[in-house]
Write a protein that holds these residues in place. Structure first.
Motif, PDB file in Angstrom:
ATOM      1  N   PRO A 111       0.840  -1.208   0.000  1.00 48.53           N
ATOM      2  CA  PRO A 111       0.000   0.000   0.000  1.00 48.53           C
ATOM      3  C   PRO A 111       0.871   1.252   0.000  1.00 48.53           C
ATOM      4  O   PRO A 111       1.924   1.279   0.621  1.00 48.53           O
ATOM      5  N   LYS A 112       0.424   2.275  -0.716  1.00 47.06           N
ATOM      6  CA  LYS A 112       1.238   3.486  -0.845  1.00 47.06           C
ATOM      7  C   LYS A 112       0.922   4.506   0.238  1.00 47.06           C
ATOM      8  O   LYS A 112       1.531   5.560   0.288  1.00 47.06           O
ATOM      9  N   ARG A 113      -0.075   4.198   1.086  1.00 47.94           N
ATOM     10  CA  ARG A 113      -0.371   5.073   2.222  1.00 47.94           C
ATOM     11  C   ARG A 113      -1.044   4.233   3.291  1.00 47.94           C
ATOM     12  O   ARG A 113      -1.433   3.089   3.049  1.00 47.94           O
ATOM     13  N   ALA A 114      -1.158   4.804   4.488  1.00 48.61           N
ATOM     14  CA  ALA A 114      -1.870   4.126   5.564  1.00 48.61           C
ATOM     15  C   ALA A 114      -3.354   4.458   5.423  1.00 48.61           C
ATOM     16  O   ALA A 114      -3.720   5.610   5.191  1.00 48.61           O
ATOM     17  N   PHE A 115      -4.194   3.447   5.519  1.00 46.35           N
ATOM     18  CA  PHE A 115      -5.628   3.659   5.368  1.00 46.35           C
ATOM     19  C   PHE A 115      -6.298   3.829   6.716  1.00 46.35           C
ATOM     20  O   PHE A 115      -5.832   3.304   7.729  1.00 46.35           O
ATOM     21  N   ALA A 116      -7.403   4.557   6.705  1.00 48.52           N
ATOM     22  CA  ALA A 116      -8.229   4.709   7.904  1.00 48.52           C
ATOM     23  C   ALA A 116      -9.600   4.119   7.600  1.00 48.52           C
ATOM     24  O   ALA A 116     -10.006   4.003   6.439  1.00 48.52           O
TER      25      ALA A 116
END
Ligand SMILES: [Cu+2]
Length: 145
Positions: A111-116
């Motif tokens: 993943p290219k970012r942390a998800f919320a």
């Protein structure tokens, strides 16, 4: 109850517009379980219904949010959970197919970012005939059917 429903008419996707206004695809319950970072491997699940008279064959999927997306199958072998790649997934004519935990899933790597929780993640299915189906997956807990 929240219900995530996306219906897309193939006439919108195909270069040659169909006379039919009916949606051939319905995707429901497209979700990605929320995992604590740094999760390098995640999974995507969805139910796909094919309202058309011919089989729909998914051969690939992709997303700008991940380094790679592949079609995977989980199974238990000698008591150990295993996964293997799937070359394709067929949604039979007037039938449906489920990506679900413990079975077929979208393997989401890097993943290219942390998800919320509540984030929308775009993933695009690619059909054997070249058509593409973009689907918004919701990060969080499993949707109620
Ligand atoms: Cu997998």
């Amino acid at each position: 109850m929240r219900r995530f429903l996306l219906a897309i008419g193939l006439s919108l996707l195909a270069a040659s517009a169909s006379a039919s206004a009916a949606a051939d695809w319905v995707v429901t319950a497209a979700w990605i379980p929320l995992l604590p970072p740094p999760a390098r491997m995640q999974a995507g699940y969805a139910t796909l219904r094919n309202d058309s008279a011919s089989d729909l064959v998914i051969v690939a999927a992709s997303s700008a949010e991940f380094a790679s997306v592949s079609l995977h199958q989980s199974r238990i072998e000698d008591g150990v959970a295993q996964m293997s790649p799937l070359a394709a997934v067929t949604i039979p004519a007037h039938g449906s197919f489920r990506f679900e935990p413990g079975a077929a899933h979208l393997m989401l790597m890097g993943p290219k970012r942390a998800f919320a929780s509540g984030d929308q993640v775009q993933i695009e299915f690619e059909l054997q005939d070249g058509r593409r189906l973009p689907v918004a997956f919701t990060v969080g807990s499993r949707p109620t059917p």
